[in-house]
Motif scaffolding. Structure first.
Motif, PDB file in Angstrom:
ATOM      1  N   VAL A 296       0.853  -1.188   0.000  1.00 37.41           N
ATOM      2  CA  VAL A 296       0.000   0.000   0.000  1.00 37.41           C
ATOM      3  C   VAL A 296       0.887   1.236   0.000  1.00 37.41           C
ATOM      4  CG1 VAL A 296      -1.762   1.298   1.259  1.00 37.41           C
ATOM      5  CG2 VAL A 296      -1.800  -1.201   1.293  1.00 37.41           C
ATOM      6  N   VAL A 297       0.488   2.254  -0.785  1.00 44.30           N
ATOM      7  CA  VAL A 297       1.149   3.554  -0.741  1.00 44.30           C
ATOM      8  C   VAL A 297       0.110   4.574  -0.275  1.00 44.30           C
ATOM      9  CG1 VAL A 297       2.466   5.307  -1.955  1.00 44.30           C
ATOM     10  CG2 VAL A 297       2.647   2.918  -2.653  1.00 44.30           C
ATOM     11  N   ALA A 298       0.371   5.211   0.850  1.00 46.24           N
ATOM     12  CA  ALA A 298      -0.500   6.253   1.380  1.00 46.24           C
ATOM     13  C   ALA A 298       0.147   7.605   1.111  1.00 46.24           C
ATOM     14  CB  ALA A 298      -0.726   6.062   2.877  1.00 46.24           C
ATOM     15  N   LEU A 299      -0.569   8.482   0.447  1.00 47.78           N
ATOM     16  CA  LEU A 299      -0.026   9.779   0.051  1.00 47.78           C
ATOM     17  C   LEU A 299      -0.233  10.806   1.161  1.00 47.78           C
ATOM     18  CD1 LEU A 299       1.164  11.759  -1.992  1.00 47.78           C
ATOM     19  CD2 LEU A 299      -1.070  11.876  -3.101  1.00 47.78           C
ATOM     20  N   LEU A 300       0.871  11.366   1.663  1.00 48.91           N
ATOM     21  CA  LEU A 300       0.816  12.489   2.610  1.00 48.91           C
ATOM     22  C   LEU A 300       0.828  13.758   1.768  1.00 48.91           C
ATOM     23  CD1 LEU A 300       3.471  11.302   5.235  1.00 48.91           C
ATOM     24  CD2 LEU A 300       1.047  10.690   5.062  1.00 48.91           C
ATOM     25  N   SER A 301      -0.344  14.360   1.584  1.00 48.20           N
ATOM     26  CA  SER A 301      -0.482  15.385   0.541  1.00 48.20           C
ATOM     27  C   SER A 301       0.050  16.752   0.934  1.00 48.20           C
ATOM     28  CB  SER A 301      -1.957  15.515   0.123  1.00 48.20           C
ATOM     29  OG  SER A 301      -2.768  15.808   1.252  1.00 48.20           O
ATOM     30  N   GLY A 302       0.170  17.042   2.241  1.00 49.49           N
ATOM     31  CA  GLY A 302       0.649  18.369   2.614  1.00 49.49           C
ATOM     32  C   GLY A 302       1.069  18.440   4.061  1.00 49.49           C
ATOM     33  N   GLY A 303       1.971  19.379   4.355  1.00 46.58           N
ATOM     34  CA  GLY A 303       2.484  19.532   5.715  1.00 46.58           C
ATOM     35  C   GLY A 303       2.365  20.928   6.272  1.00 46.58           C
ATOM     36  N   ASN A 304       1.514  21.763   5.645  1.00 50.28           N
ATOM     37  CA  ASN A 304       1.407  23.158   6.080  1.00 50.28           C
ATOM     38  C   ASN A 304       0.334  23.291   7.154  1.00 50.28           C
ATOM     39  OD1 ASN A 304       3.357  24.229   4.251  1.00 50.28           O
ATOM     40  ND2 ASN A 304       1.864  23.979   2.607  1.00 50.28           N
ATOM     41  N   ILE A 305       0.743  23.141   8.397  1.00 47.96           N
ATOM     42  CA  ILE A 305      -0.199  23.226   9.505  1.00 47.96           C
ATOM     43  C   ILE A 305       0.220  24.339  10.450  1.00 47.96           C
ATOM     44  CG2 ILE A 305       1.030  21.428  10.814  1.00 47.96           C
ATOM     45  CD1 ILE A 305      -1.740  20.619  11.949  1.00 47.96           C
ATOM     46  N   ASP A 306      -0.749  25.143  10.853  1.00 49.91           N
ATOM     47  CA  ASP A 306      -0.514  26.198  11.829  1.00 49.91           C
ATOM     48  C   ASP A 306      -0.092  25.543  13.150  1.00 49.91           C
ATOM     49  OD1 ASP A 306      -1.006  28.113  13.967  1.00 49.91           O
ATOM     50  OD2 ASP A 306      -2.105  29.298  12.491  1.00 49.91           O
ATOM     51  N   PRO A 307       1.001  26.011  13.777  1.00 48.86           N
ATOM     52  CA  PRO A 307       1.433  25.402  15.040  1.00 48.86           C
ATOM     53  C   PRO A 307       0.348  25.387  16.105  1.00 48.86           C
ATOM     54  CG  PRO A 307       3.160  26.823  14.184  1.00 48.86           C
ATOM     55  CD  PRO A 307       1.960  27.032  13.310  1.00 48.86           C
ATOM     56  N   LEU A 308      -0.507  26.415  16.135  1.00 48.23           N
ATOM     57  CA  LEU A 308      -1.590  26.426  17.119  1.00 48.23           C
ATOM     58  C   LEU A 308      -2.581  25.303  16.834  1.00 48.23           C
ATOM     59  CD1 LEU A 308      -2.295  30.270  17.399  1.00 48.23           C
ATOM     60  CD2 LEU A 308      -1.115  28.808  19.052  1.00 48.23           C
ATOM     61  N   LEU A 309      -2.912  25.103  15.554  1.00 49.47           N
ATOM     62  CA  LEU A 309      -3.812  24.006  15.203  1.00 49.47           C
ATOM     63  C   LEU A 309      -3.147  22.662  15.478  1.00 49.47           C
ATOM     64  CD1 LEU A 309      -6.384  22.851  13.960  1.00 49.47           C
ATOM     65  CD2 LEU A 309      -5.341  23.127  11.690  1.00 49.47           C
ATOM     66  N   LEU A 310      -1.852  22.576  15.215  1.00 45.94           N
ATOM     67  CA  LEU A 310      -1.138  21.327  15.482  1.00 45.94           C
ATOM     68  C   LEU A 310      -1.265  20.948  16.952  1.00 45.94           C
ATOM     69  CD1 LEU A 310       0.738  19.026  14.596  1.00 45.94           C
ATOM     70  CD2 LEU A 310       2.681  20.556  15.000  1.00 45.94           C
ATOM     71  N   GLY A 311      -1.105  21.938  17.830  1.00 50.56           N
ATOM     72  CA  GLY A 311      -1.248  21.671  19.261  1.00 50.56           C
ATOM     73  C   GLY A 311      -2.644  21.181  19.614  1.00 50.56           C
ATOM     74  N   LYS A 312      -3.661  21.812  19.028  1.00 48.01           N
ATOM     75  CA  LYS A 312      -5.040  21.403  19.296  1.00 48.01           C
ATOM     76  C   LYS A 312      -5.311  19.994  18.777  1.00 48.01           C
ATOM     77  CE  LYS A 312      -7.002  26.082  19.101  1.00 48.01           C
ATOM     78  NZ  LYS A 312      -7.920  26.982  18.345  1.00 48.01           N
ATOM     79  N   VAL A 313      -4.826  19.728  17.568  1.00 50.38           N
ATOM     80  CA  VAL A 313      -5.071  18.413  16.978  1.00 50.38           C
ATOM     81  C   VAL A 313      -4.354  17.326  17.763  1.00 50.38           C
ATOM     82  CG1 VAL A 313      -4.725  16.982  14.924  1.00 50.38           C
ATOM     83  CG2 VAL A 313      -5.508  19.333  14.677  1.00 50.38           C
TER      84      VAL A 313
END
Length: 398
Positions: A296-313
């Motif tokens: 299986v190949v899973a595509l990681l389509s993007g890495g542009n995440i706001d650090p504040l949202l990253l903390g919440k997630v």
């Protein structure tokens, strides 16, 4: 009619501009699924997502007169950065309309690539309307984020790379919003290896492709609600939808909890920082580990995440995985009662983060106090064992 030759021509245009992003094997996902699982890391692409590919191909094919008039786009972030960098590379002026709530890092990156950023309204549709009006007023070419053949074949170059990097791939999982990425990938993959299964993965709160396929035409959702802003598209494009109908084998959706847990796992286990949309393919694997034939190949389509949202997630993912436990316990309002409870929690090896008291709840007797405790645990089984232990000792866990 688009075909393999169109994707290969786009690959030639992108030579020297788009990075050939790596594919890495994921041991933890392989162990989970019992299949060999690879991650295609478009989160490491220039501008942090696959969007550069389609934007560059589209802009590179403009005429001299069109280039002189400039380009305009509407985007909450990833497409904006792709258009901005492509225009900078080709020496073309670019204007990008963004909704007012666009993530700050994406806005700053878009400006850093040389584009003029204009905020317009609260929602993407507001920015889109203003961008189209600007195009009519100035003669600038509107660069659609997904509904154009050049954009689709540009995104399709990801598919060619995946087949080259994992030649025995049996299943490819692709995050999907407007459909440009999965349509391009499926077009390329099916032309080279028709037996490979291509699956589009949408967020449950923004899943417009399946009803559009059922209706035979793009259908607009009445509302959307998802943290995955990169695939939060209320209506798929006509060009992608036709290709999806022809080449994509299945369309699945994943919950917000699955997205947050996948993002957290990618950070912890794969050391990959991705945005929620970029984790959608992994979320599909975590949801149904036995559903897909490997490799299986899973595509990681993007890495542009706001650090504040990253903390919440991350906090949301920890809670969903049982790593954060919120306890509400009714205690006798006497000296030593709280100490006894804390001693039991400590003995269970749970770590206490916060403590609060409530003596005013209508559900409490006059001689009781409600204690609210947030703990760190090792997971769901540990949390459930702690709750069972406290109840066995006679504590009223609410």
């Amino acid at each position: 009619m688009l075909g393999l030759a169109d994707v290969e021509a786009a690959r030639d245009i992108l030579a020297g501009t788009a990075v050939r992003t790596p594919v890495v094997e994921s041991r933890w996902l392989s162990d989970l699924t019992g299949q060999q699982v690879h991650l295609k890391c478009e989160n490491l692409q220039r501008t942090g997502s696959f969007k550069l590919r389609g934007a560059f191909v589209r802009i590179a094919r403009l005429s001299a007169r069109e280039r002189a008039a400039g380009v305009v786009a509407a985007s909450a972030g990833n497409h904006a950065q792709g258009v901005a960098l492509a225009a900078q590379q080709l020496g073309i002026p670019a204007t990008v309309f963004m909704p007012e709530g666009a993530p700050i890092p994406k806005e700053r990156a878009t400006r850093a690539y040389g584009a003029e950023v204009v905020f317009a309204g609260r929602y993407f549709d507001d920015a889109l309307r203003e961008a189209l009006a600007y195009a009519d007023r100035t003669g600038a070419t509107f660069i659609h984020p997904f509904d154009h053949p050049d954009v689709v074949v540009g995104q399709g170059t990801v598919g060619l790379e995946m087949l080259d990097q994992v030649p025995d791939a049996a299943t490819i999982l692709v995050p999907a919003g407007g459909g440009g990425l999965v349509a391009g990938v499926a077009l390329a993959v099916k032309a080279v290896r028709p037996g490979v299964r291509v699956v589009a993965v949408q967020a449950e709160g923004a899943s417009a492709i399946a009803p559009s396929l059922d209706a035979g035409a793009p259908v607009r959702l009445d509302s959307m609600s998802t943290m995955a802003d990169g695939i939060a598209v209320g209506r798929p494009g006509e060009v992608p939808l036709a290709l999806i109908r022809e080449h994509v084998d299945d369309v699945v959706s994943v919950s917000e909890e699955s997205l947050s847990q996948a993002l957290l796992s990618l950070v912890e286990r794969a050391k990959m920082v991705v945005e929620p949309a970029g984790a959608a393919a992994v979320a599909a694997l975590v949801d149904r580990p036995d559903a897909y034939q490997g490799p299986v190949v899973a595509l990681l389509s993007g890495g542009n995440i706001d650090p504040l949202l990253l903390g919440k997630v991350i906090r949301h993912g920890l809670a969903s995985a049982g790593r954060f436990l919120n306890l509400a316990v009714s205690l006798p309002d006497v000296p030593g009662a709280l100490n006894g409870l804390l001693t039991e929690i400590a003995a269970s090896q749970a770590n206490i983060r916060t403590i609060g008291h409530d003596r005013t709840s209508s559900s409490l007797r006059l001689d009781e106090v409600e204690v609210r405790i947030e703990c760190e645990t090792r997971g769901t089984e540990h949390a459930e064992a702690l709750i069972a232990r406290l109840r066995d000792l006679g504590y009223k866990v609410l």
